[in-house]
Enzyme design. Structure first.
Site, PDB file in Angstrom:
ATOM      1  N   THR A   1     -11.722   3.903   9.597  1.00  0.00           N
ATOM      2  CA  THR A   1     -10.827   2.696   9.177  1.00  0.00           C
ATOM      3  C   THR A   1     -10.828   1.878   8.023  1.00  0.00           C
ATOM      4  O   THR A   1     -12.211   1.497   7.624  1.00  0.00           O
ATOM      5  CB  THR A   1     -10.542   1.859  10.321  1.00  0.00           C
ATOM      6  N   ILE A   2     -10.167   1.685   7.294  1.00  0.00           N
ATOM      7  CA  ILE A   2     -10.432   0.872   5.913  1.00  0.00           C
ATOM      8  C   ILE A   2     -10.656  -0.490   6.673  1.00  0.00           C
ATOM      9  O   ILE A   2     -10.819  -1.348   5.860  1.00  0.00           O
ATOM     10  CB  ILE A   2      -8.837   0.694   5.131  1.00  0.00           C
ATOM     11  N   ASP A   3     -10.051  -0.794   7.693  1.00  0.00           N
ATOM     12  CA  ASP A   3     -10.414  -2.212   8.164  1.00  0.00           C
ATOM     13  C   ASP A   3     -11.733  -2.664   8.478  1.00  0.00           C
ATOM     14  O   ASP A   3     -12.222  -3.812   8.264  1.00  0.00           O
ATOM     15  CB  ASP A   3      -9.512  -2.462   9.581  1.00  0.00           C
TER      16      ASP A   3
ATOM     17  N   GLY B   1      -6.284  -5.091   6.772  1.00  0.00           N
ATOM     18  CA  GLY B   1      -7.572  -5.188   7.565  1.00  0.00           C
ATOM     19  C   GLY B   1      -7.222  -5.951   8.884  1.00  0.00           C
ATOM     20  O   GLY B   1      -8.108  -6.327   9.338  1.00  0.00           O
ATOM     21  N   ARG B   2      -5.859  -6.162   8.934  1.00  0.00           N
ATOM     22  CA  ARG B   2      -5.519  -6.734  10.256  1.00  0.00           C
ATOM     23  C   ARG B   2      -6.335  -8.126  10.804  1.00  0.00           C
ATOM     24  O   ARG B   2      -6.387  -9.077   9.747  1.00  0.00           O
ATOM     25  CB  ARG B   2      -6.041  -5.740  11.515  1.00  0.00           C
TER      26      ARG B   2
ATOM     27  N   GLU C   1      -3.932  -9.971   5.260  1.00  0.00           N
ATOM     28  CA  GLU C   1      -2.483  -9.829   5.959  1.00  0.00           C
ATOM     29  C   GLU C   1      -2.592 -10.664   7.203  1.00  0.00           C
ATOM     30  O   GLU C   1      -1.685 -10.966   7.926  1.00  0.00           O
ATOM     31  CB  GLU C   1      -1.858  -8.479   6.159  1.00  0.00           C
TER      32      GLU C   1
ATOM     33  N   LEU D   1      -0.777   1.437  -0.817  1.00  0.00           N
ATOM     34  CA  LEU D   1      -1.519   2.061  -1.726  1.00  0.00           C
ATOM     35  C   LEU D   1      -2.996   1.809  -1.596  1.00  0.00           C
ATOM     36  O   LEU D   1      -3.814   2.837  -1.962  1.00  0.00           O
ATOM     37  CB  LEU D   1      -1.124   1.161  -2.884  1.00  0.00           C
ATOM     38  N   GLN D   2      -3.494   1.062  -0.936  1.00  0.00           N
ATOM     39  CA  GLN D   2      -4.992   0.723  -0.786  1.00  0.00           C
ATOM     40  C   GLN D   2      -5.655   1.679   0.006  1.00  0.00           C
ATOM     41  O   GLN D   2      -6.666   1.915   0.096  1.00  0.00           O
ATOM     42  CB  GLN D   2      -5.287  -0.565  -0.359  1.00  0.00           C
ATOM     43  N   ARG D   3      -5.009   2.110   1.058  1.00  0.00           N
ATOM     44  CA  ARG D   3      -5.724   3.277   2.039  1.00  0.00           C
ATOM     45  C   ARG D   3      -5.170   4.766   1.569  1.00  0.00           C
ATOM     46  O   ARG D   3      -5.703   5.587   2.221  1.00  0.00           O
ATOM     47  CB  ARG D   3      -5.043   2.991   3.485  1.00  0.00           C
TER      48      ARG D   3
HETATM   49  O1  F6P Z   1      -5.651  -0.124  10.957  1.00  0.00           O
HETATM   50  C1  F6P Z   1      -5.486   0.304   9.727  1.00  0.00           C
HETATM   51  C2  F6P Z   1      -4.431  -0.401   9.007  1.00  0.00           C
HETATM   52  O2  F6P Z   1      -4.042   0.004   7.774  1.00  0.00           O
HETATM   53  C3  F6P Z   1      -4.298  -1.840   9.213  1.00  0.00           C
HETATM   54  O3  F6P Z   1      -4.980  -2.487   7.927  1.00  0.00           O
HETATM   55  C4  F6P Z   1      -2.776  -2.160   9.117  1.00  0.00           C
HETATM   56  O4  F6P Z   1      -2.653  -3.265   9.414  1.00  0.00           O
HETATM   57  C5  F6P Z   1      -2.218  -1.195   9.962  1.00  0.00           C
HETATM   58  O5  F6P Z   1      -3.090  -0.133   9.627  1.00  0.00           O
HETATM   59  C6  F6P Z   1      -0.940  -0.790   9.499  1.00  0.00           C
HETATM   60  O6  F6P Z   1      -0.388   0.074  10.273  1.00  0.00           O
HETATM   61  P1  F6P Z   1       0.863   0.984  10.352  1.00  0.00           P
HETATM   62  O7  F6P Z   1       0.631   1.917   9.236  1.00  0.00           O
HETATM   63  O8  F6P Z   1       0.884   1.581  11.418  1.00  0.00           O
HETATM   64  O9  F6P Z   1       1.995  -0.027   9.574  1.00  0.00           O
END
Ligand code: F6P
Length: 410
Positions: A141-143, A188-189, A244, A299-301
């Site tokens: 997870t990027i988080d 990053g939730r 975020e 973009l970041q992921r």
């Molecule tokens: O959990 C990884 C993540 O990229 C979070 O950083 C982000 O809030 C969430 O997923 C976004 O989810 P989705 O792609 O379902 O909108």
């Protein structure tokens, strides 16, 4: 006991999640697995009977090289929460029927803390039913919010993208001879690890971001506006990084203060987006300065062209370690990374109980956040090794080449 293997990907993608898939696939093959199946769209797809024989999709060593460099989940993903057995045992019966029909003995799920809930529930169910299928979680997870593990594969590459792109934004953001305010919103939730990576932009060739706001601390809008007004009043242009997931004192996310539509996933997570826009509009209205909001969003992921080689390698290794653990008898476990040393950087893999990881969010320690709205050197030292080195994309016709599960797109 060498039977068949199945692997799935779940939750938000990362730039290196496919390197873990490559690690599972290659290691399982090397250790004698007959078939390695891939669930399409995770457990949700498996319930619906959607899977592929990975030998039909990964055919050569070059395919493995491409897979490691291909962003997002090769097999497709889902955000699906398994019901409790007491609520709907039929779903479990369906899954185990599918697995038995495919003669699957080893089940691997590449995902974050929500996805580990699936490993927890399936391994618990297998135990109560006396099934010999082994279930192992592969972290991603990027988080970076998984408990126990030092960090999660996917985080380092997202952090590298964030620090690099923030450097570029800073160059652009400081260009005028009058103050401008750029606000960068980072994923990053409810954990601020990824936003903290913006601090790595600062160096001998870069001023760095001016302020960093993580969700671990209550966000005070008045304090923020005063601070920005103060700094802009000194004719300074500012670049600000914020998560975020920042919330005000009453528990609402900042983006919820603006007009928005609530979109909630199966785990009850709101789609978090819009805080930078809300705040930059507010600053523009109240201070009359030029503002820009920059949401890194997807973009970041998925920026595989900016991946960290450390991250790609570790992602591969956790996939391999998961297979090793399962083949040696483990089940109901997750592979975790343990940092042995910072300099030289060294991490090893270990195995942890899934019950200690599923559904738990690991937050940034408050002592790593400073009172002047920044992060400490300890935080920078923690992230720094994870963004090191590159694995060049394989360029074809001027663009990075990817491995697409639909091999014949045209
Ligand atoms: O959990 C990884 C993540 O990229 C979070 O950083 C982000 O809030 C969430 O997923 C976004 O989810 P989705 O792609 O379902 O909108």
């Amino acid at each position: 006991m060498i039977g068949n293997v199945i692997v799935g990907q779940s939750g938000g993608p990362t730039a290196v999640i496919n390197s873990s898939l490559a690690g599972v696939y290659q290691t399982a093959k090397e250790r004698g697995a007959q078939k390695v199946y891939g669930m399409l769209h995770g457990i949700k797809g498996l319930i619906d009977g959607l899977y592929v024989d990975l030998d039909t999709k990964i055919k050569t060593d070059m395919d493995i090289d491409l897979l490691k460099r291909t962003p997002s989940s090769f097999l497709g993903s889902c955000r699906y929460k398994l019901p409790e057995v007491t609520e709907d045992e039929e779903v479990y019966e369906k899954i185990f029927r599918q697995l038995n029909n495919l003669d699957v003995k080893y089940f691997f799920y590449i995902g974050g803390n929500d996805s580990m809930d699936t490993i927890k529930k399936l391994s618990d169910y297998a135990e109560t039913k006396g099934s010999d299928i082994r279930f192992i979680g592969v972290p991603k997870t990027i988080d970076n919010d998984l408990a126990i593990t030092d960090h999660t594969p996917g985080f380092g590459s997202a952090a590298k993208f964030i620090a690099s792109t923030t450097k570029e934004i800073i160059r652009d953001g400081l260009v005028y001879d009058y103050p401008t305010i750029s606000i960068v919103e980072i994923m990053g939730r409810n954990a601020g690890w990824l936003t903290a990576a913006a601090a790595l932009a600062r160096g001998e060739d870069c001023e760095g971001v001016d302020l960093i706001y993580l969700p671990e601390k209550v966000f005070d809008i008045d304090h923020f506006i005063d601070k920005v007004s103060d700094l802009a009043g000194q004719n300074r242009s500012l670049v600000i990084a914020l998560s975020e997931g920042i919330k005000v004192a009453d528990g609402r996310y900042v983006f919820e203060l603006a007009d928005h539509v609530d979109v909630v996933d199966a785990f009850g997570h709101k789609q978090l987006s819009g805080s930078a826009k809300f705040l930059s509009d507010k600053i523009a209205a109240e201070l009359g300065v030029h503002t820009r909001d920059i949401e890194f969003s997807t973009l970041q992921r998925c920026a595989a062209h900016m991946s960290s080689r450390v991250d790609i390698t570790e992602a591969y290794n956790v996939g391999g370690a998961a297979v090793k653990a399962a083949f040696e008898g483990d089940t109901g476990k997750v592979v975790v990374l343990k940092r042995i040393s910072d300099d030289p950087y060294m991490c090893i893999t270990e195995i942890a109980d899934v019950h200690k990881i599923a559904n738990i969010e690991k937050k940034v320690p408050l002592e790593w956040i400073t009172d002047d709205d920044y992060v400490t050197q300890d935080m920078i030292n923690y992230i720094h090794p994870l963004i090191q080195a590159e694995l060049s994309p394989i360029m074809v016709d001027g663009l990075p080449r990817h491995l697409n599960i639909n091999r014949d797109v045209h």
